[in-house]
Design a protein around this motif. Sequence first.
Motif, PDB file in Angstrom:
ATOM      1  N   SER A   1     -48.184   2.631 -64.305  1.00  0.00           N
ATOM      2  CA  SER A   1     -49.053   2.541 -63.122  1.00  0.00           C
ATOM      3  C   SER A   1     -50.515   2.616 -63.519  1.00  0.00           C
TER       4      SER A   1
ATOM      5  N   ARG B   1     -44.553  -6.497 -58.590  1.00  0.00           N
ATOM      6  CA  ARG B   1     -45.909  -6.157 -58.159  1.00  0.00           C
ATOM      7  C   ARG B   1     -46.855  -5.962 -59.342  1.00  0.00           C
TER       8      ARG B   1
ATOM      9  N   ASN C   1     -43.881   2.515 -55.637  1.00  0.00           N
ATOM     10  CA  ASN C   1     -42.541   2.341 -56.192  1.00  0.00           C
ATOM     11  C   ASN C   1     -42.231   3.409 -57.234  1.00  0.00           C
TER      12      ASN C   1
ATOM     13  N   GLU D   1     -46.199   3.010 -49.750  1.00  0.00           N
ATOM     14  CA  GLU D   1     -47.015   1.964 -50.342  1.00  0.00           C
ATOM     15  C   GLU D   1     -48.249   2.522 -51.035  1.00  0.00           C
TER      16      GLU D   1
ATOM     17  N   LEU E   1     -38.931  -4.241 -57.495  1.00  0.00           N
ATOM     18  CA  LEU E   1     -40.140  -4.442 -56.700  1.00  0.00           C
ATOM     19  C   LEU E   1     -41.383  -4.091 -57.503  1.00  0.00           C
ATOM     20  N   GLY E   2     -41.318  -2.969 -58.217  1.00  0.00           N
ATOM     21  CA  GLY E   2     -42.472  -2.543 -58.998  1.00  0.00           C
ATOM     22  C   GLY E   2     -42.838  -3.538 -60.079  1.00  0.00           C
TER      23      GLY E   2
ATOM     24  N   GLU F   1     -31.193   2.247 -54.661  1.00  0.00           N
ATOM     25  CA  GLU F   1     -32.592   2.245 -54.235  1.00  0.00           C
ATOM     26  C   GLU F   1     -33.543   2.365 -55.425  1.00  0.00           C
TER      27      GLU F   1
ATOM     28  N   ARG G   1     -41.495   6.723 -55.521  1.00  0.00           N
ATOM     29  CA  ARG G   1     -40.180   6.751 -54.879  1.00  0.00           C
ATOM     30  C   ARG G   1     -39.068   6.926 -55.911  1.00  0.00           C
TER      31      ARG G   1
ATOM     32  N   GLU H   1     -33.750  -1.068 -56.901  1.00  0.00           N
ATOM     33  CA  GLU H   1     -34.559  -1.889 -56.008  1.00  0.00           C
ATOM     34  C   GLU H   1     -36.041  -1.636 -56.225  1.00  0.00           C
ATOM     35  N   ASN H   2     -36.418  -0.386 -56.392  1.00  0.00           N
ATOM     36  CA  ASN H   2     -37.824  -0.050 -56.607  1.00  0.00           C
ATOM     37  C   ASN H   2     -38.307  -0.457 -57.991  1.00  0.00           C
TER      38      ASN H   2
ATOM     39  N   GLU I   1     -40.222   3.795 -48.832  1.00  0.00           N
ATOM     40  CA  GLU I   1     -41.220   3.528 -49.837  1.00  0.00           C
ATOM     41  C   GLU I   1     -42.579   3.921 -49.311  1.00  0.00           C
TER      42      GLU I   1
END
Length: 307
Positions: free
Chosen positions: A11, A84, A96, A241, A80-81, A73, A99, A76-77, A239
């Motif tokens: 991140s 992104r 993400n 954001e 998604l991460g 989940e 979470r 999934e994150n 999530e």
Amino acid sequence: MDVAASLEKASNMCANGAKEDAHHIWDKAFSLYTGSKVDDTDFGGYFLYNLAQIQCQEYGTCKKGHMAPVNLEIIENFVLGKNRLGLEECDAVRGNAKRIRTLMTVPLIQGTLKIAYELDLENDGRQRTQGEAAAFLTSTIPIVNSCSSPNANIIYNDLGPGRAVEASYEVIKAALERSYDCIGITCADVGGLINIRGDGYLPRAEPCGVDLDLDEKEGDKDKDPSPSTSTTKYGASKENENGESGKNIPLIVGLSVGIPSLLVLAFAGGYFWRSYQKEFDTANTSGKPRGSGSETSDSSADDTGDK
């Protein structure tokens, strides 16, 4: 480097414009979560992914052969991460990551509760059980302490080294449950310990807050749980954001220190327990009193084999 630290690092790299490095570290975090032997060992793997799979069946949050809602989940994150990261949506990536870290606490809390149940209500005071209690304690205490130091002290005083044999399951369960909202999980995420028949909960081990109908779950056994089966149904946000928390550091510390401790102590506990048993058996071949008839028989058999 563990999962939580890798997520935080990825991140930060995203925010600093190091997109390629962030992708690499993000993938590393996923590998550290699942491990490389998910299905190739007697235990089905050693990392948190497998722990979540085991605990979801113990706690009635999934059926055998289905993926744990927590794992669905989390994956999934992760997906998604990563997408992104490619779009440089770094704030969303932090959401993400946060979470994932939150959901990773679920199998650790489930493990803590299960060990407390075995120590208290099943009177299992073996050294191996106490070692597992210490490992799960190391994982959960920093996380709970970030929400409530009194609750953390209660858990430590019950499961701390030398105290675990006198642990109170109900006291530990209540202290953990008081922290769920702050941690970001729900009673339904954790579930309750299922009895051996699979048709109800063990005494005093039912889920908090919600009344889950196992018969209804049985009717849905042919359906795969959705990625947000437990979390969105009972009100926890799927999530965040913005990824704003203020709890990141204690959560990372708990996962960073606790997970390696859990793995090391679990295997070391098993090894030393077996070593202890072997030494004990050897010491008793000279005719010293044994604890039971079956042990005497085993020792005699070993002596015969050695000769």
